[in-house]
Design an enzyme around this catalytic site. Structure first.
Site, PDB file in Angstrom:
ATOM      1  N   GLU A  54       0.916  -1.125   0.127  1.00 56.38           N
ATOM      2  CA  GLU A  54      -0.162  -0.009   0.112  1.00 56.38           C
ATOM      3  C   GLU A  54       1.013   1.301   0.005  1.00 56.38           C
ATOM      4  O   GLU A  54       0.423   2.326  -0.763  1.00 56.38           O
ATOM      5  CB  GLU A  54      -0.793  -0.140   1.295  1.00 56.38           C
ATOM      6  CG  GLU A  54      -2.074  -1.092   1.421  1.00 56.38           C
ATOM      7  CD  GLU A  54      -1.155  -2.342   2.105  1.00 56.38           C
ATOM      8  OE1 GLU A  54       0.072  -2.610   2.197  1.00 56.38           O
ATOM      9  OE2 GLU A  54      -1.991  -2.775   3.115  1.00 56.38           O
ATOM     10  N   ARG A 214      19.429 -19.814 -11.483  1.00 53.26           N
ATOM     11  CA  ARG A 214      20.320 -19.627 -12.779  1.00 53.26           C
ATOM     12  C   ARG A 214      19.603 -19.205 -13.994  1.00 53.26           C
ATOM     13  O   ARG A 214      19.824 -18.295 -14.790  1.00 53.26           O
ATOM     14  CB  ARG A 214      21.365 -20.650 -12.829  1.00 53.26           C
ATOM     15  CG  ARG A 214      21.991 -20.938 -11.558  1.00 53.26           C
ATOM     16  CD  ARG A 214      23.243 -21.911 -11.985  1.00 53.26           C
ATOM     17  NE  ARG A 214      22.735 -22.910 -12.630  1.00 53.26           N
ATOM     18  CZ  ARG A 214      22.051 -23.897 -11.648  1.00 53.26           C
ATOM     19  NH1 ARG A 214      22.183 -23.825 -10.366  1.00 53.26           N
ATOM     20  NH2 ARG A 214      21.903 -24.968 -12.493  1.00 53.26           N
TER      21      ARG A 214
END
Length: 366
Positions: A54, A214
């Site tokens: 928020e 990776r």
């Protein structure tokens, strides 16, 4: 545009937060049916406890409209704004301070410190509140947080790569590679969405895996090894770069544990009784919401047998491997009535492989 459109935009922010290792909460600020600000949990990325979804959305909106006031605006958020003082002031207070007119939330916060308190505070201040928009999607997105708040353990996903005849390795132990490159890349993406990845000492000794991210965007999660007798080699690839926890028995040799700690691992000692449950409890206390198990038949079967799996991600390659272990060899059941069942959520293609994702019926309801 209807409410579901804006909530889906908030969910997209939540997914991005999940890939970054954050609690998956997203938010958008809307004025005159137009999104003027977007945000997601980014506390780890920003190294700031203030970076709630928020707050991030309102910061973005303030920059875009050159004003810190949001009179007449609506904030869409996937999880109820917090209402308690912890490491940060309540997000609900900031919505009130900034003049937000309406808050639309996907779900109630299961944290006992909130649990409707955010909604009550907003309504008392005159802010219109609506909850439950795309609630099922929001609860699924936050299933790990819900599980930790309500059950005191992470959401456990068992990831398996197998052949059409259910084998996870040949009889001689060879298992590289059963599935294709597309599936392996997806596994890397799944790792990035989890807070921790767990394997067993058998896999470490046989495959010497890294268990890093990776081949996909995202960070490498905490890597966890179940190694009751501390047989992990000091030069194991999984130890490279740190971020490794090893769980051993109280009777394991302390000198080896000290050597592993000097190599960068954290070693935890537990009793044999309730070993797996205690591992999950410890990970929960460390803030792990999502745990993916990537292990051989012994560990995988033990999780299944103990009823500790919530989700299965089964990658099936179009191969017949014949004799060899299957992922559930470590589990044995006395009757069909005790056999685990799953509710299938997804069946999709991943290159030449099939991916089946389902939730174990024994998993507590969301």
């Amino acid at each position: 545009m209807d409410e579901t459109f804006f909530m889906r935009e908030a969910l997209a922010e939540a997914r991005a937060a999940m890939r970054g290792g954050e609690i998956p909460v997203g938010a958008v600020v809307v004025r005159d049916e137009e999104i003027i600000g977007r945000g997601r949990n980014a506390r780890a990325a920003r190294s700031s406890p203030l970076a709630h979804a928020e707050i991030e959305a309102m910061r973005d909106a303030a920059k875009n409209i050159n004003s810190w006031r949001f009179d007449g605006c609506a904030l869409y958020v996937t999880l109820e704004p917090c209402s308690h003082y912890g490491k940060t002031p309540p997000c609900a207070d900031l919505l009130i301070e900034r003049g937000v007119a309406r808050c639309v939330a996907g779900m109630r916060d299961p944290n006992p410190k909130v649990d409707g308190g955010g909604f009550a505070k907003l309504e008392k201040a005159g802010i219109a509140v609506k909850a439950g928009v795309l609630e099922d999607e929001c609860r699924w997105m936050n299933r790990g947080f819900i599980r930790r708040m309500t059950r005191g353990r992470p959401w456990v996903t068992l990831k398996i790569a197998a052949s059409l005849d259910g084998k996870i390795a040949l009889e001689n132990g060879e298992s590289k590679w059963i599935t294709g490159p597309e599936s392996r890349s997806m596994v890397h993406a799944m790792r990035a969405e989890n807070d921790a990845v767990l394997t067993g000492i058998g896999t470490v000794l046989a495959d010497d895996p890294q268990l890093t991210v990776r081949d996909a965007p995202g960070r490498t999660p905490l890597r966890v090894i179940l190694d009751r007798r501390l047989r992990t080699p000091l030069d194991a690839k999984i130890l490279e770069g740190g971020g490794v926890s090893i769980f051993a028995l109280d009777s394991a040799p302390r000198d080896k544990g000290e050597a592993l700690e000097r190599a960068g691992a954290r070693v935890e000692y537990l009793s044999e009784d309730n070993f797996l449950a205690d591992v999950l409890d410890k990970l929960c206390r460390d803030g792990v919401n999502y745990l993916m198990v990537e292990a051989g038949a012994g560990v995988a079967g033990a999780f299944v047998k103990a009823g500790l799996c919530d989700e299965l991600a089964l990658f099936t390659a179009p191969k017949i491997m014949g004799r060899g272990p299957s992922f559930a060899d470590g589990a044995a059941f006395d009757s069909m009535g005790g056999v685990p069942e799953l509710k299938i959520r997804e069946v999709s293609r991943c290159g030449e492989d099939l991916l089946v994702r389902g939730v174990f019926a024994c998993s507590p309801d969301l």
